[in-house]
Write a protein that holds these residues in place. Structure first.
Motif, PDB file in Angstrom:
ATOM      1  N   MET A 216      10.628 -17.217  67.159  1.00  0.00           N
ATOM      2  CA  MET A 216      11.416 -16.013  66.885  1.00  0.00           C
ATOM      3  C   MET A 216      10.689 -15.103  65.910  1.00  0.00           C
ATOM      4  N   THR A 217      10.814 -13.797  66.137  1.00  0.00           N
ATOM      5  CA  THR A 217      10.343 -12.851  65.134  1.00  0.00           C
ATOM      6  C   THR A 217      11.353 -12.845  63.989  1.00  0.00           C
ATOM      7  N   LEU A 218      10.970 -12.253  62.875  1.00  0.00           N
ATOM      8  CA  LEU A 218      11.905 -12.130  61.760  1.00  0.00           C
ATOM      9  C   LEU A 218      13.144 -11.342  62.172  1.00  0.00           C
ATOM     10  N   LEU A 219      12.944 -10.267  62.943  1.00  0.00           N
ATOM     11  CA  LEU A 219      14.081  -9.448  63.360  1.00  0.00           C
ATOM     12  C   LEU A 219      15.011 -10.231  64.288  1.00  0.00           C
ATOM     13  N   GLU A 220      14.448 -10.954  65.241  1.00  0.00           N
ATOM     14  CA  GLU A 220      15.278 -11.776  66.129  1.00  0.00           C
ATOM     15  C   GLU A 220      16.041 -12.833  65.330  1.00  0.00           C
ATOM     16  N   HIS A 221      15.358 -13.451  64.368  1.00  0.00           N
ATOM     17  CA  HIS A 221      15.988 -14.461  63.515  1.00  0.00           C
ATOM     18  C   HIS A 221      17.144 -13.844  62.726  1.00  0.00           C
ATOM     19  N   ALA A 222      16.909 -12.654  62.157  1.00  0.00           N
ATOM     20  CA  ALA A 222      17.947 -11.993  61.364  1.00  0.00           C
ATOM     21  C   ALA A 222      19.170 -11.660  62.206  1.00  0.00           C
ATOM     22  N   ILE A 223      18.943 -11.102  63.394  1.00  0.00           N
ATOM     23  CA  ILE A 223      20.071 -10.736  64.253  1.00  0.00           C
ATOM     24  C   ILE A 223      20.820 -11.980  64.704  1.00  0.00           C
ATOM     25  N   ASP A 224      20.083 -13.037  65.041  1.00  0.00           N
ATOM     26  CA  ASP A 224      20.713 -14.295  65.437  1.00  0.00           C
ATOM     27  C   ASP A 224      21.545 -14.862  64.287  1.00  0.00           C
ATOM     28  N   LEU A 225      20.976 -14.884  63.090  1.00  0.00           N
ATOM     29  CA  LEU A 225      21.690 -15.413  61.927  1.00  0.00           C
ATOM     30  C   LEU A 225      22.924 -14.580  61.613  1.00  0.00           C
ATOM     31  N   GLU A 226      22.774 -13.260  61.575  1.00  0.00           N
ATOM     32  CA  GLU A 226      23.907 -12.395  61.245  1.00  0.00           C
ATOM     33  C   GLU A 226      25.026 -12.516  62.285  1.00  0.00           C
ATOM     34  N   GLY A 227      24.649 -12.525  63.560  1.00  0.00           N
ATOM     35  CA  GLY A 227      25.649 -12.635  64.613  1.00  0.00           C
ATOM     36  C   GLY A 227      26.348 -13.977  64.609  1.00  0.00           C
ATOM     37  N   ASP A 228      25.564 -15.057  64.506  1.00  0.00           N
ATOM     38  CA  ASP A 228      26.139 -16.396  64.518  1.00  0.00           C
ATOM     39  C   ASP A 228      27.010 -16.642  63.288  1.00  0.00           C
ATOM     40  N   SER A 229      26.570 -16.171  62.128  1.00  0.00           N
ATOM     41  CA  SER A 229      27.354 -16.333  60.900  1.00  0.00           C
ATOM     42  C   SER A 229      28.706 -15.641  61.024  1.00  0.00           C
ATOM     43  N   ALA A 230      28.718 -14.444  61.608  1.00  0.00           N
ATOM     44  CA  ALA A 230      29.969 -13.717  61.779  1.00  0.00           C
ATOM     45  C   ALA A 230      30.892 -14.444  62.758  1.00  0.00           C
ATOM     46  N   LEU A 231      30.316 -14.981  63.829  1.00  0.00           N
ATOM     47  CA  LEU A 231      31.132 -15.730  64.795  1.00  0.00           C
ATOM     48  C   LEU A 231      31.762 -16.962  64.153  1.00  0.00           C
ATOM     49  N   GLN A 232      30.977 -17.681  63.357  1.00  0.00           N
ATOM     50  CA  GLN A 232      31.474 -18.908  62.740  1.00  0.00           C
ATOM     51  C   GLN A 232      32.490 -18.645  61.636  1.00  0.00           C
ATOM     52  N   SER A 233      32.279 -17.565  60.877  1.00  0.00           N
ATOM     53  CA  SER A 233      33.150 -17.296  59.728  1.00  0.00           C
ATOM     54  C   SER A 233      34.350 -16.410  60.057  1.00  0.00           C
ATOM     55  N   GLY A 234      34.243 -15.647  61.135  1.00  0.00           N
ATOM     56  CA  GLY A 234      35.294 -14.691  61.450  1.00  0.00           C
ATOM     57  C   GLY A 234      35.223 -13.426  60.611  1.00  0.00           C
ATOM     58  N   GLU A 235      34.204 -13.336  59.769  1.00  0.00           N
ATOM     59  CA  GLU A 235      33.998 -12.162  58.920  1.00  0.00           C
ATOM     60  C   GLU A 235      33.194 -11.115  59.691  1.00  0.00           C
ATOM     61  N   PRO A 236      33.241  -9.851  59.244  1.00  0.00           N
ATOM     62  CA  PRO A 236      32.415  -8.823  59.883  1.00  0.00           C
ATOM     63  C   PRO A 236      30.924  -9.154  59.724  1.00  0.00           C
ATOM     64  N   ILE A 237      30.124  -8.650  60.643  1.00  0.00           N
ATOM     65  CA  ILE A 237      28.678  -8.887  60.598  1.00  0.00           C
ATOM     66  C   ILE A 237      28.078  -8.193  59.386  1.00  0.00           C
ATOM     67  N   ASP A 238      27.275  -8.940  58.631  1.00  0.00           N
ATOM     68  CA  ASP A 238      26.501  -8.407  57.510  1.00  0.00           C
ATOM     69  C   ASP A 238      25.125  -8.064  58.062  1.00  0.00           C
ATOM     70  N   SER A 239      24.797  -6.796  58.129  1.00  0.00           N
ATOM     71  CA  SER A 239      23.568  -6.364  58.793  1.00  0.00           C
ATOM     72  C   SER A 239      22.415  -6.056  57.839  1.00  0.00           C
ATOM     73  N   ARG A 240      22.509  -6.484  56.595  1.00  0.00           N
ATOM     74  CA  ARG A 240      21.479  -6.116  55.614  1.00  0.00           C
ATOM     75  C   ARG A 240      20.093  -6.638  55.957  1.00  0.00           C
ATOM     76  N   LEU A 241      19.987  -7.849  56.497  1.00  0.00           N
ATOM     77  CA  LEU A 241      18.665  -8.372  56.860  1.00  0.00           C
ATOM     78  C   LEU A 241      18.029  -7.508  57.946  1.00  0.00           C
ATOM     79  N   THR A 242      18.816  -7.152  58.946  1.00  0.00           N
ATOM     80  CA  THR A 242      18.322  -6.300  60.023  1.00  0.00           C
ATOM     81  C   THR A 242      17.858  -4.964  59.479  1.00  0.00           C
ATOM     82  N   VAL A 243      18.641  -4.361  58.600  1.00  0.00           N
ATOM     83  CA  VAL A 243      18.296  -3.065  58.020  1.00  0.00           C
ATOM     84  C   VAL A 243      16.989  -3.160  57.233  1.00  0.00           C
ATOM     85  N   ILE A 244      16.840  -4.200  56.431  1.00  0.00           N
ATOM     86  CA  ILE A 244      15.605  -4.378  55.652  1.00  0.00           C
ATOM     87  C   ILE A 244      14.405  -4.484  56.584  1.00  0.00           C
TER      88      ILE A 244
END
Length: 139
Positions: A41-69
């Motif tokens: 995975m690229t860093l960007l793919e990893h970030a999007i995967d992490l942000e999306g999966d974290s939001a699915l698991q927690s039920g919280e809104p997606i935190d997109s800061r890694l993607t933005v950085i």
């Protein structure tokens, strides 16, 4: 998230996995390759995967800061290697609307990659896209 042992990750991928925004930014500023591939995975793919999966698991809104950085530092959203699912495909599959909008807007502008240590037109363009993307979001 990735199924790989943490010891096989680069420092930048570890910062993504830990959602350590400050360390990721420091590593990129010090010259880490924003497009490095680790564990498939690229860093960007990893970030999007992490942000999306974290939001699915927690039920919280997606935190997109890694993607933005990563996009601010010039991450290439095209699939690495060619033929794989792209970062925009991952964003779409997770419903990661902010990442999807940022990637599609940045890639449609054709702006060049940033130069290290200065605010290039790419960086200023990314700031404008981020402001536009977050303009309607109220916290």
């Amino acid at each position: 998230m990735t199924g790989f042992p943490e010891s096989s990750w680069t420092a930048a991928h570890q910062a993504v996995e830990s959602s350590d925004h400050a360390t990721l930014t420091r590593l990129l500023e010090e010259g880490a390759d924003v497009d490095e591939v680790c564990c498939g995975m690229t860093l960007l793919e990893h970030a999007i995967d992490l942000e999306g999966d974290s939001a699915l698991q927690s039920g919280e809104p997606i935190d997109s800061r890694l993607t933005v950085i990563l996009l601010a530092y010039g991450a290439d959203p095209r699939p690495q290697p060619t033929g794989r699912r792209s970062a925009v495909d991952l964003a779409e599959s997770y419903g990661h609307d902010i990442a999807y909008r940022l990637i599609t807007r940045i890639t449609s502008t054709g702006v060049g990659r940033p130069r290290r240590g200065v605010w290039s037109s790419r960086a200023w363009g990314c700031v404008a896209v981020v402001r536009q993307a977050f303009g309607s979001v109220r916290r």
